[in-house]
Motif scaffolding. Structure first.
Motif, PDB file in Angstrom:
ATOM      1  N   HIS A 161      17.911 -10.274  21.475  1.00  0.00           N
ATOM      2  CA  HIS A 161      19.193 -11.191  20.801  1.00  0.00           C
ATOM      3  C   HIS A 161      20.273 -10.308  21.035  1.00  0.00           C
ATOM      4  O   HIS A 161      21.514 -10.660  20.887  1.00  0.00           O
ATOM      5  CB  HIS A 161      18.778 -10.882  19.464  1.00  0.00           C
ATOM      6  N   VAL A 192      23.645 -14.206  25.769  1.00  0.00           N
ATOM      7  CA  VAL A 192      23.307 -12.896  24.934  1.00  0.00           C
ATOM      8  C   VAL A 192      24.671 -11.860  25.118  1.00  0.00           C
ATOM      9  O   VAL A 192      25.152 -11.820  25.875  1.00  0.00           O
ATOM     10  CB  VAL A 192      22.121 -12.074  25.504  1.00  0.00           C
ATOM     11  N   HIS A 222      21.823 -15.135  18.206  1.00  0.00           N
ATOM     12  CA  HIS A 222      21.400 -15.607  19.276  1.00  0.00           C
ATOM     13  C   HIS A 222      20.126 -15.912  19.663  1.00  0.00           C
ATOM     14  O   HIS A 222      19.249 -15.049  18.828  1.00  0.00           O
ATOM     15  CB  HIS A 222      22.083 -14.645  20.266  1.00  0.00           C
ATOM     16  N   PRO A 224      17.215 -16.343  22.459  1.00  0.00           N
ATOM     17  CA  PRO A 224      17.172 -16.411  23.883  1.00  0.00           C
ATOM     18  C   PRO A 224      16.444 -17.722  24.180  1.00  0.00           C
ATOM     19  O   PRO A 224      15.559 -18.483  23.686  1.00  0.00           O
ATOM     20  CB  PRO A 224      16.205 -15.124  23.951  1.00  0.00           C
ATOM     21  N   HIS A 265      27.788 -14.904  24.384  1.00  0.00           N
ATOM     22  CA  HIS A 265      26.358 -14.775  24.405  1.00  0.00           C
ATOM     23  C   HIS A 265      25.419 -15.485  24.889  1.00  0.00           C
ATOM     24  O   HIS A 265      25.487 -16.978  24.718  1.00  0.00           O
ATOM     25  CB  HIS A 265      26.139 -14.836  22.554  1.00  0.00           C
TER      26      HIS A 265
END
Length: 293
Positions: A161, A192, A222, A224, A265
């Protein structure tokens, strides 16, 4: 070969079930578990000591559990922060698993703990496949390890994360290619956040603490891509928490690089009888320099 694969899948499925249970238990008591993954010598212990020290000064109830194959060196260092610390010696097991971790918390973890940092065994292979019930998974790499680390260990970095770069004060000396590293991280984990830190210089200290506290307010913020594709396994980190807004600000004036530079991110094991040691609080002196890595 098929039987080995089936056994591995069974081990992971059992771990995922235990991890979900542990996540629910911790959520019910208001505790956020932060799982720290890195290779040996990345500097994560030095950074974690600095974060724990800062947390205790701010009055944030924190605790840390650190796992190693041998020695209690890391626990002794972390205990200097004043936070409750427990050492788990795995006697050769290359990673922590959810049920092993769960067994260490009973009777030790203070009831008011808001953040529990777990320093996993120094290894970027085995720990990547095991969900510990964490809310926030963090992958760390030092500038001395090379820019291609994320590509060599795509699961460790692809399921994170948050990514932390450590020993940033050595970047120029080792000719670290920041752009190449960031591109490699984004290749395995698009979007990320990447933060640059130096425990020795104090750069970025507090950013991990801030992100962990923010994760406790509404999830890691976040998800993935690799986790979404994983689907069936809990280590895909579909924790069922609502997505939080992007917490990239930290404290005013604190940035990943010391200047505004935002970045968008399998193995079945039998558990040994783990040796566990608790370390008394050691109250740090305000202003005491962070020890070198």
């Amino acid at each position: 070969m098929c039987r080995v694969t089936d056994l591995q899948q069974a081990v992971l499925a059992k771990n995922d079930h235990r991890a979900r249970d542990l996540r629910q238990e911790l959520a019910a008591r208001g505790t956020v578990l932060v799982n720290l993954l890195s290779s040996p010598g990345s500097g994560k212990t030095a950074l974690l000591e600095a974060e724990l020290t800062l947390a205790t000064r701010r009055g944030v109830p924190v605790a840390a559990l650190t796992a190693d194959l041998a020695t209690e060196n890391d626990a002794v260092r972390l205990a200097r922060s004043g936070a409750p610390v427990k050492q788990v010696l795995t006697d050769g097991l290359c990673h922590l698993e959810a049920d092993l971790l769960r067994g260490q918390l009973d009777g030790w973890l203070p009831a008011d703990t808001r953040l529990l940092f777990v320093e996993n065994v120094g290894n970027l292979v085995c720990p990547a496949g095991y969900d510990l019930g964490e809310t926030l998974r963090v992958a760390l790499a030092s500038v001395t390890e090379g820019e291609d680390k994320p590509l060599k260990y795509p699961s460790a970095f692809g399921l994170a994360h948050l990514v932390l770069v450590t020993k940033a004060d050595l970047a120029a000396a080792v000719e670290f290619d920041e752009a190449a590293f960031l591109a490699n991280v984004q290749q395995v984990n698009p979007g990320v956040e990447v933060l640059f830190t130096s425990a020795r210089r104090g750069q970025g200290v507090g950013l991990l603490l801030d992100r962990a506290l923010a994760a406790g307010e509404g999830g890691p913020g976040h998800e993935p891509v690799m986790a979404r594709r994983a689907g069936g396994h809990g280590h895909g980190h579909a924790h069922g928490t609502a997505q939080a807004p992007d917490h990239a600000d930290g404290h005013p004036g604190e940035h990943a690089h010391g200047h505004p530079h935002e970045h968008p991110h399998e193995h079945p094991h039998e558990h040994p009888h783990d040796r566990v040691h608790e370390h008394p609080h050691a109250h740090p002196h305000v202003g005491e320099p962070v020890p070198p890595r």
